[in-house]
Design an enzyme around this catalytic site. Structure first.
Site, PDB file in Angstrom:
ATOM      1  N   ASN A   1     -17.686 -17.556  87.102  1.00 55.46           N
ATOM      2  CA  ASN A   1     -16.350 -17.192  86.640  1.00 55.46           C
ATOM      3  C   ASN A   1     -15.780 -15.146  86.804  1.00 55.46           C
ATOM      4  OD1 ASN A   1     -14.096 -16.429  85.449  1.00 55.46           O
ATOM      5  ND2 ASN A   1     -15.056 -17.296  83.206  1.00 55.46           N
TER       6      ASN A   1
ATOM      7  N   LYS B   1     -13.349 -13.916  86.182  1.00 51.32           N
ATOM      8  CA  LYS B   1     -12.711 -13.386  85.051  1.00 51.32           C
ATOM      9  C   LYS B   1     -11.677 -12.136  85.799  1.00 51.32           C
ATOM     10  CE  LYS B   1     -16.250 -13.532  82.068  1.00 51.32           C
ATOM     11  NZ  LYS B   1     -16.539 -14.178  80.000  1.00 51.32           N
TER      12      LYS B   1
ATOM     13  N   HIS C   1     -12.041 -22.297  78.243  1.00 51.56           N
ATOM     14  CA  HIS C   1     -13.098 -20.951  78.622  1.00 51.56           C
ATOM     15  C   HIS C   1     -12.740 -20.312  76.905  1.00 51.56           C
ATOM     16  CE1 HIS C   1     -15.111 -17.373  78.926  1.00 51.56           C
ATOM     17  NE2 HIS C   1     -15.742 -18.031  79.657  1.00 51.56           N
TER      18      HIS C   1
ATOM     19  N   GLU D   1     -12.651 -17.215  75.612  1.00 53.33           N
ATOM     20  CA  GLU D   1     -11.544 -16.922  75.749  1.00 53.33           C
ATOM     21  C   GLU D   1      -9.755 -16.895  76.057  1.00 53.33           C
ATOM     22  OE1 GLU D   1     -13.442 -14.797  79.523  1.00 53.33           O
ATOM     23  OE2 GLU D   1     -15.363 -13.891  78.238  1.00 53.33           O
TER      24      GLU D   1
ATOM     25  N   GLU E   1     -20.906 -22.866  76.605  1.00 47.08           N
ATOM     26  CA  GLU E   1     -21.127 -21.317  75.823  1.00 47.08           C
ATOM     27  C   GLU E   1     -21.077 -20.527  74.735  1.00 47.08           C
ATOM     28  OE1 GLU E   1     -20.001 -19.283  80.473  1.00 47.08           O
ATOM     29  OE2 GLU E   1     -18.315 -19.699  79.139  1.00 47.08           O
TER      30      GLU E   1
ATOM     31  N   GLY F   1     -21.334 -12.085  77.697  1.00 44.00           N
ATOM     32  CA  GLY F   1     -21.457 -10.218  78.076  1.00 44.00           C
ATOM     33  C   GLY F   1     -21.840  -9.811  76.928  1.00 44.00           C
TER      34      GLY F   1
ATOM     35  N   SER G   1     -24.644 -14.996  79.077  1.00 39.54           N
ATOM     36  CA  SER G   1     -25.767 -13.732  79.626  1.00 39.54           C
ATOM     37  C   SER G   1     -26.658 -14.601  80.105  1.00 39.54           C
ATOM     38  CB  SER G   1     -25.949 -13.059  78.364  1.00 39.54           C
ATOM     39  OG  SER G   1     -24.879 -11.905  77.661  1.00 39.54           O
TER      40      SER G   1
HETATM   41  O1  13P Z   1     -18.127 -16.734  80.105  1.00 40.64           O
HETATM   42  C1  13P Z   1     -18.861 -16.524  80.438  1.00 40.64           C
HETATM   43  C2  13P Z   1     -18.766 -17.190  82.480  1.00 40.64           C
HETATM   44  O2  13P Z   1     -17.995 -18.159  81.674  1.00 40.64           O
HETATM   45  C3  13P Z   1     -20.287 -16.159  80.590  1.00 40.64           C
HETATM   46  O3  13P Z   1     -20.194 -14.656  80.958  1.00 40.64           O
HETATM   47  P1  13P Z   1     -21.253 -13.391  81.193  1.00 40.64           P
HETATM   48  O4  13P Z   1     -21.873 -14.067  82.182  1.00 40.64           O
HETATM   49  O5  13P Z   1     -20.848 -12.507  81.728  1.00 40.64           O
HETATM   50  O6  13P Z   1     -22.126 -13.846  79.800  1.00 40.64           O
END
Ligand code: 13P
Length: 249
Positions: free
Chosen positions: A9, A11, A93, A95, A163, A169, A207
């Site tokens: 992803n 983002k 997601h 976010e 997740e 992150g 992560s």
């Molecule tokens: O949100 C994520 C994937 O959708 C995970 O992000 P990270 O791998 O940067 O922690």
């Protein structure tokens, strides 16, 4: 046999110059034993899907509208993603849930739209740190899966990604026991509700890095990963794909 999936992803990262990472990944893994998916920003979906040397790397979106077309400025429909060459779309997601107030009901409607367009929905769930500290993790993910995944979900049209919000992150991950607890719980929920519940793939996200991928892929009911930061460069995502491919062989 459940399909293993290494999903990236991106983002809100990446411009045309980043597309070379997809071809680098494809040439490093010409015939992986798992599926590989990159979800770039919407601006790059068509170009990514049209890459001459993309090989078996699939391309997905990161969100879609519930409708097919219409007066929705700034939105992209599942049909448009499919038309651009996407096979998957990430939905719900954390976010989007946090930044755009997406509810389980909205995610479910988007998942229906994705299915109608022939896309595989990658539906995300996960607890906040406050939820975990309060011992609510399993309750939270159960409510999210129940609310966000339509009754028509099958192994062919739906993937679930667990997740934990606090692991995204941050460089922090749950223990392997904690990942197993949630994935085993989600598996039981899927088996109880869906005819194909034992075949719906369950990804872990938060992560995931080259250094921890193999141990995470060995955890019960982990069928792959949804990777953020480490999916942006082929040199980082490659070892994760290699670890999953090895676990799938
Ligand atoms: O949100 C994520 C994937 O959708 C995970 O992000 P990270 O791998 O940067 O922690």
């Amino acid at each position: 046999m459940r399909r293993k999936l290494a999903a990236g992803n991106w983002k809100m990262n990446g411009t045309k110059g980043n597309l070379a990472q997809i071809e680098a990944l494809a040439s490093a893994f010409p015939d992986p034993a798992c599926d590989v998916l990159i979800c770039p920003p919407a601006t790059l979906v068509a170009a990514a899907a049209a890459l001459p040397d993309r090989r078996s790397v699939r391309i997905g979106g990161q969100d879609c509208h519930t409708g097919v077309a219409g007066a929705h400025t700034g939105d992209v429909s599942a049909a448009m993603l499919a038309d651009a060459g996407a096979t998957h779309v990430i939905l719900g997601h954390s976010e989007r849930r946090a930044d755009h107030g997406e509810t389980d009901a909205l995610v479910r409607a988007k998942t229906d739209a994705a299915h109608a367009a022939g896309l595989i929905a990658v539906v995300c769930v996960g607890e906040t740190e406050a939820d975990r500290d309060a011992g609510r993790t399993l309750d939270v993910v159960a409510v999210q899966v129940t609310g966000s995944v339509p009754d028509t979900a099958t192994a062919a049209n739906t993937v679930i990604a667990y997740e934990p919000v606090w692991a995204i992150g941050t460089g922090r991950t749950p223990t392997l026991e904690q990942i197993a607890e949630v994935h085993d719980f989600l598996r039981a929920q899927l088996v109880a509700r869906f005819d194909q519940g034992s075949d719906i793939s369950l990804l872990y996200g938060g992560s995931v890095k080259p250094g921890n991928a193999a141990e995470i892929f060995a955890v019960s009911n982990v069928d792959g990963a949804l990777v953020g930061g480490a999916s942006l460069k082929a040199e980082d995502f490659g070892p994760i794909v290699a670890a999953l491919s090895a676990a799938s062989a």
